[in-house]
Write an enzyme that holds these catalytic residues in place. Structure first.
Site, PDB file in Angstrom:
ATOM      1  N   ASP A  67       2.484 -10.091   2.664  1.00  0.00           N
ATOM      2  CA  ASP A  67       2.187  -9.985   1.231  1.00  0.00           C
ATOM      3  C   ASP A  67       3.151 -10.797   0.397  1.00  0.00           C
ATOM      4  O   ASP A  67       4.145 -11.329   0.893  1.00  0.00           O
ATOM      5  CB  ASP A  67       2.195  -8.504   0.805  1.00  0.00           C
ATOM      6  N   ASN A 110       5.272   6.488  -0.069  1.00  0.00           N
ATOM      7  CA  ASN A 110       3.951   7.066  -0.358  1.00  0.00           C
ATOM      8  C   ASN A 110       2.931   6.733   0.730  1.00  0.00           C
ATOM      9  O   ASN A 110       1.733   6.942   0.555  1.00  0.00           O
ATOM     10  CB  ASN A 110       3.443   6.575  -1.732  1.00  0.00           C
TER      11      ASN A 110
END
Ligand code: PGA
Length: 259
Positions: A86, A155
């Site tokens: 990314d 998360n």
């Protein structure tokens, strides 16, 4: 210590993935050494192979070990191609917070790799969607990574695939969640300076890797790692999608594993 899988978490073999290997290390240094050893084995077995790489603070120690091994002549990067997960969008590759900059600084500048064979989504591309499509096609043209290195967000995110009601399988432009902006704010002058979007491989791109190694360090990753190890799949924990792959190794420290 090696565990076939955390059986204590979910003892029902029909409800859990039977193949995820869990390696619990004493500390961060051991996580770095163990993960570098796994990546080095792939480089040795396939000198012209494809490494899928990740940024973040967790793999920094692993990169330092790989640099050491390369300097000692134990591993050779000259035939290796890399594809990173990314990149922020938009961001200049020269920006010292870009993932391209991170990879140069932590690995590429210190090993005998051909920079032309190192790939990070282009954060400066004029059209993000076109760049995502180009990157996806490129990764697929390589046949996927021989090994993909991953971190995990607190998360449960993987790369910039954030918990949501739906996940995108292919490389795409995505917006960052508040939690991720907050977690990454430590690298920027303030949270307001963290880019709000990113280019990221999708879970399908990631799962196209032949082998996956996921690194997790510290107590704050415990909940996300335990959710992943349950063996079920939920978009509220993108890391849980790794249960769909049959060659995944989790390398974590005791603080992460024990919570
Ligand atoms: P970290 O990030 O290694 O800096 O904790 C991991 C991630 O968010 O994927």
């Amino acid at each position: 210590m090696r565990f076939p899988l955390a059986e204590a978490i979910n003892p029902n073999p029909f409800e859990r993935n039977n193949t995820m290997e869990v390696i619990v290390c004493k500390n961060y240094d051991e996580v770095s050494a163990k993960s570098a050893e796994i990546v080095a084995a792939v480089i040795k077995a396939k000198p012209n192979g494809v490494l899928g790489l990740a940024t973040g603070s967790t793999p920094e120690g692993m990169y330092a070990k790989l640099v050491e091994m390369n300097k000692k002549g134990e591993i050779d990067f000259s035939g290796i191609t890399t594809v990173n997960l990314d990149e922020y969008y938009p961001i200049s590759p020269e920006n010292d917070q870009s993932y391209r900059y991170f990879m140069n600084k932590n690995l590429f500048d210190h090993v005998n790799i051909d920079k032309a064979k190192t790939n990070v989504p282009n954060g400066a591309a004029p059209d993000g969607d076109a760049e995502a499509a180009r990157y996806e096609a490129y990764v697929r043209s390589l046949g996927g990574a021989d090994i993909q290195v991953l971190g995990i967000g607190r998360n449960g995110h993987i790369a910039f695939n954030e918990p949501d009601t739906e996940l995108v399988p292919v490389t795409h432009v995505t917006s960052l969640t508040e939690d991720t902006i907050d977690a990454n704010a430590r690298f920027f002058a303030s949270a307001a300076d963290v880019p709000t979007h990113a280019l990221t491989m999708g879970m399908g791109t990631i799962l196209s890797a032949k082998k996956i190694i996921i690194l997790a360090n510290g107590k704050n990753k415990h909940d996300a790692v335990m959710q992943m190890l349950k063996g079920t799949v939920t978009t509220s924990c993108p890391a849980s999608f790794l249960n769909l792959h049959d060659d995944v190794i989790l390398v974590c420290d005791e603080a992460c594993y024990n919570g």
